[in-house]
Scaffold this motif. Structure first.
Motif, short mmCIF file in Angstrom:
data_model
loop_
_atom_site.label_atom_id
_atom_site.label_comp_id
_atom_site.label_asym_id
_atom_site.label_seq_id
_atom_site.Cartn_x
_atom_site.Cartn_y
_atom_site.Cartn_z
N HIS A 23 0.89 -1.19 0.08
CA HIS A 23 0.02 0.19 0.25
C HIS A 23 0.90 1.12 -0.05
O HIS A 23 0.19 2.26 -0.34
N GLU A 24 1.99 1.22 0.44
CA GLU A 24 2.95 2.38 0.34
C GLU A 24 3.25 2.66 -1.26
O GLU A 24 3.25 3.92 -1.24
N ILE A 25 3.28 1.91 -2.01
CA ILE A 25 3.43 2.27 -3.54
C ILE A 25 2.00 1.97 -4.56
O ILE A 25 2.11 2.76 -5.27
N LEU A 26 1.22 1.29 -4.01
CA LEU A 26 -0.15 1.02 -4.66
C LEU A 26 -1.36 0.83 -3.70
O LEU A 26 -1.64 0.09 -2.82
N PRO A 27 -2.16 2.20 -3.46
CA PRO A 27 -2.99 2.33 -2.42
C PRO A 27 -4.07 1.36 -2.70
O PRO A 27 -4.39 0.69 -4.02
N GLU A 28 -5.05 0.90 -1.72
CA GLU A 28 -6.25 0.06 -1.98
C GLU A 28 -7.22 0.42 -2.95
O GLU A 28 -7.73 -0.26 -3.82
N GLU A 29 -7.41 1.80 -3.12
CA GLU A 29 -8.23 1.99 -4.21
C GLU A 29 -7.52 2.02 -5.57
O GLU A 29 -8.51 2.17 -6.39
N ALA A 30 -6.30 1.66 -5.53
CA ALA A 30 -5.69 1.55 -6.97
C ALA A 30 -5.97 0.07 -7.32
O ALA A 30 -6.20 -0.39 -8.49
N LEU A 31 -5.66 -0.53 -6.28
CA LEU A 31 -5.57 -2.30 -6.46
C LEU A 31 -7.04 -2.68 -6.73
O LEU A 31 -7.23 -3.68 -7.64
N VAL A 32 -8.02 -2.18 -6.16
CA VAL A 32 -9.23 -2.71 -6.76
C VAL A 32 -9.80 -2.39 -8.21
O VAL A 32 -10.67 -2.90 -8.57
N LEU A 33 -9.02 -1.38 -8.74
CA LEU A 33 -9.17 -1.07 -10.18
C LEU A 33 -8.60 -2.03 -11.20
O LEU A 33 -8.45 -1.90 -12.35
N TYR A 34 -7.94 -3.16 -10.81
CA TYR A 34 -7.15 -4.16 -11.58
C TYR A 34 -7.94 -4.50 -12.69
O TYR A 34 -9.17 -4.93 -12.37
N ASN A 35 -7.16 -4.40 -13.81
CA ASN A 35 -7.76 -4.70 -15.08
C ASN A 35 -6.88 -5.81 -15.87
O ASN A 35 -5.84 -5.34 -15.86
#
Length: 614
Positions: free
Chosen positions: A411-423
């Motif tokens: 999460h230091e480099i990829l926050p939770e809100e980014a990870l849920v957008l995985y395509n």
């Protein structure tokens, strides 16, 4: 003797029967039937497939050299890779995942490899027969000894250039002011706001934004500025194609190939789309195409090439332009350095000097522009696309393998809100939120995280990479990576084949609406991607396997000097496998270079060494 021949024929017939039957039974495994195999298995169509397969295999086995071990090995490797690509690709397209535990995959792989290897060998045999017939004619024709580019102002070249431009002009009017898309707005704004980054090649940023800003300042029209840039790019691309066609004439390539190549460049939609597109791909690919011509001429007649200042200057300009317009061109060309030095031992000093000039100019131009423009250079996510996708996929589907500490680190480099957008097909949604500052502070910490998770879930990592790149090697891929994304004037739905958009500050002002609609449908609808045979001409994966087929044939024929340009294209292709997604624009060389690859395959000796063609 006759009895032995009959026994051999009988064995070949039995083997052909077995291979055709096994192949037909396995075909559903490489067909995207979405688990509904009844469309093939209970249809008379499968009987026709079996009959055609048996005829093709049987004919091939009776007409090819069965003792040619080298040919079988090379064709076997090509067929194995093609079969694996089809088996993996169909699963990724249908399910987004390759189940490596599926026994059907591993049974089908050797069966269809055996089937395809026979057809590949027969195809090579056919090309060889065509070449031998051409050689008989070529023995009566003296190959031109004029240096490359010496006839640049002759009438055929002028006519070809004008013809290309006139064929593209109606499309420009139809999609006026051109396709201003693929980060075009971002590049223009860098110039307009005087705020630069190295995210895009600075040479292209200045070229695109400079022309638009200059024209707007004089005319107060952004559309006219975009159109002016498009016309400049049309001139550059038409010039590159004209040089290739002139080279064909110098090499005495048959007139029918030259005419078809001219018509292809003038009319084929993929060529026209990207010629009128503001993205850097057309200029980059044109430079790459000319560099391939230089390498062919360098291998065909090294003595003449290295004695020609014009030829060497052409090589430097082509290579430098390619490097300046795409970063992956730099990576690929670096790997070409030892290859070029090895194959040109007699001219190693001159070759080394040319390569030194190219890289020196590249670093000088890039460094100077970065310093003069105060361009920010703090991004890492472009080269970390694959690791970002791998961590994101594993987090989404196998979150339990992460410890609490590893989740905090991630999460230091990829926050939770980014990870849920995985395509799976597109890294941009997650990559956009990547925290460069945190990554830069302690790169080893995040490298350790990536390795630890990869050791726990290696298949997840493999699937993440395959799902992000399979459109480059699976022919039946539907290009829909932007599906659901809303841009300025539309939302991508079934197809993301081409951007089509005119980003702000431009706007679409079509002068020929019906032609504009035709290109809109080609860009955003799936019709051409679903047409039998025709779809392969639009498929990045299909075009790759055409290239791979010719490349392996050239290798089989031991024409290694011809193979050098193919190696550069292959390296370019390998770099895009590590990119953010799969789009035709990233492998445009397969379309721009198609006439060249076809001409080499059909009339190989025309491009051979001078001593063999004299």
């Amino acid at each position: 003797m006759k009895e032995n021949e009959l026994q051999i024929r009988l064995k070949l017939n039995i083997f052909a029967f077995l291979i055709a039957t096994a192949g037909t039974l396995c075909f559903p495994q490489i067909m995207n039937l979405k688990e509904n195999t009844l469309g093939f298995t209970n249809s008379i169509f499968s009987v026709f497939v079996w009959l055609l397969s048996f005829y093709a295999v049987n004919l091939s086995l009776h007409t090819i050299d069965l003792a040619d071990k080298r040919g079988w090995k090379i064709a076997g490797i090509l067929s194995f890779l093609f079969t694996a690509a089809m088996l993996f690709g169909v699963r990724l397209e249908a399910e987004g995942n390759v189940n490596f535990k599926d026994w059907r995959l591993w049974v089908t792989l050797p069966v269809l490899t055996c089937f395809f290897v026979i057809l590949v060998r027969k195809s090579w045999n056919f090309l060889g027969n065509v070449e031998r017939k051409k050689e008989t004619y070529a023995s009566y024709v003296k190959i031109s000894a004029a240096p490359m580019g010496a006839r640049a102002l002759r009438h055929p070249n002028v006519l070809a250039f004008v013809f290309l431009f006139l064929c593209w002009l109606p499309v420009l009017l139809a999609v006026y002011p051109g396709f201003f898309v693929y980060d075009a707005q971002d590049e223009y704004l860098q110039v307009a706001s005087r705020t630069f980054t190295t995210h895009h090649p600075l040479v292209h940023v200045l070229m695109l934004g400079g022309i638009i800003c200059a024209v707007h300042k004089v005319t107060d029209s952004y559309n006219l500025g975009i159109a002016c840039y498009t016309v400049v790019q049309m001139f550059l691309t038409a010039g590159g194609f004209t040089v290739l066609l002139a080279y064909f004439r110098q090499r005495k390539v048959s007139k029918i190939i030259r005419i078809l190549a001219l018509l292809y460049f003038a009319l084929f939609p993929v060529i026209v789309m990207f010629t009128l597109c503001s993205a850097k791909d057309a200029v980059f690919t044109t430079a790459l195409l000319l560099l391939l011509v230089c390498m062919l001429e360098m291998g065909r007649s090294p003595e003449r090439f290295f004695a020609s200042p014009k030829g060497m200057a052409f090589f430097v300009v082509s290579a430098l332009t390619m490097l300046l317009f795409r970063k992956n061109g730099v990576y690929a060309f670096v790997f070409m350095v030892p290859v070029l030095l090895f194959f040109h031992k007699k001219h190693r000093k001159k070759m080394g000097m040319l390569l030194g000039i190219i890289f020196a100019l590249y670093f000088l131009v890039n460094s100077s522009l970065t310093i003069l423009l105060h361009a920010q250079n703090e991004e890492n996510q472009e080269i970390l696309t694959v690791p970002i996708q791998q961590l994101s996929r594993t987090y989404k589907f196998n979150k339990e393998v992460f410890s609490d500490e590893q989740i905090r680190t991630l999460h230091e480099i990829l926050p939770e809100e980014a990870l849920v957008l995985y395509n799976p097909k597109l890294s941009d949604p997650v990559k956009y939120h990547f925290r460069n500052a945190a990554f830069t502070k302690d790169k080893s910490k995040y490298l350790k995280l990536w390795i630890e998770i990869g050791l726990k879930k290696p298949l997840s990592y493999i699937n993440a990479w395959l799902a992000n790149s399979y459109g480059f090697w699976y022919p039946d891929t539907v290009i829909d990576v932007y599906s659901g994304n809303t841009v300025f004037t539309f939302t991508y739905r079934d197809s993301s084949y081409f951007g089509y958009e005119v980003e702000e500050p431009g706007y679409r002002d079509s002068k020929i609406p019906w032609l504009d609609e035709a290109y809109r449908r080609l860009s955003l609808e799936v019709e051409q991607e679903k047409m039998p045979i025709i779809s392969m001409l639009y498929s990045p994966g299909g075009m790759f396997w055409c290239f791979a087929f010719v490349c392996s044939y050239v290798f089989y024929r031991k024409k290694y000097h011809i193979l050098i340009p193919y190696l550069l294209v292959l390296l370019i292709w390998m770099t895009v496998l590590l990119g953010p997604t799969y789009l035709p624009r990233y492998v445009l060389i397969f379309w721009f270079g198609l006439p060249l690859f076809a001409a080499i395959a059909i009339e190989e000796e025309k491009f051979a060494t001078e001593e063999k063609t004299a």
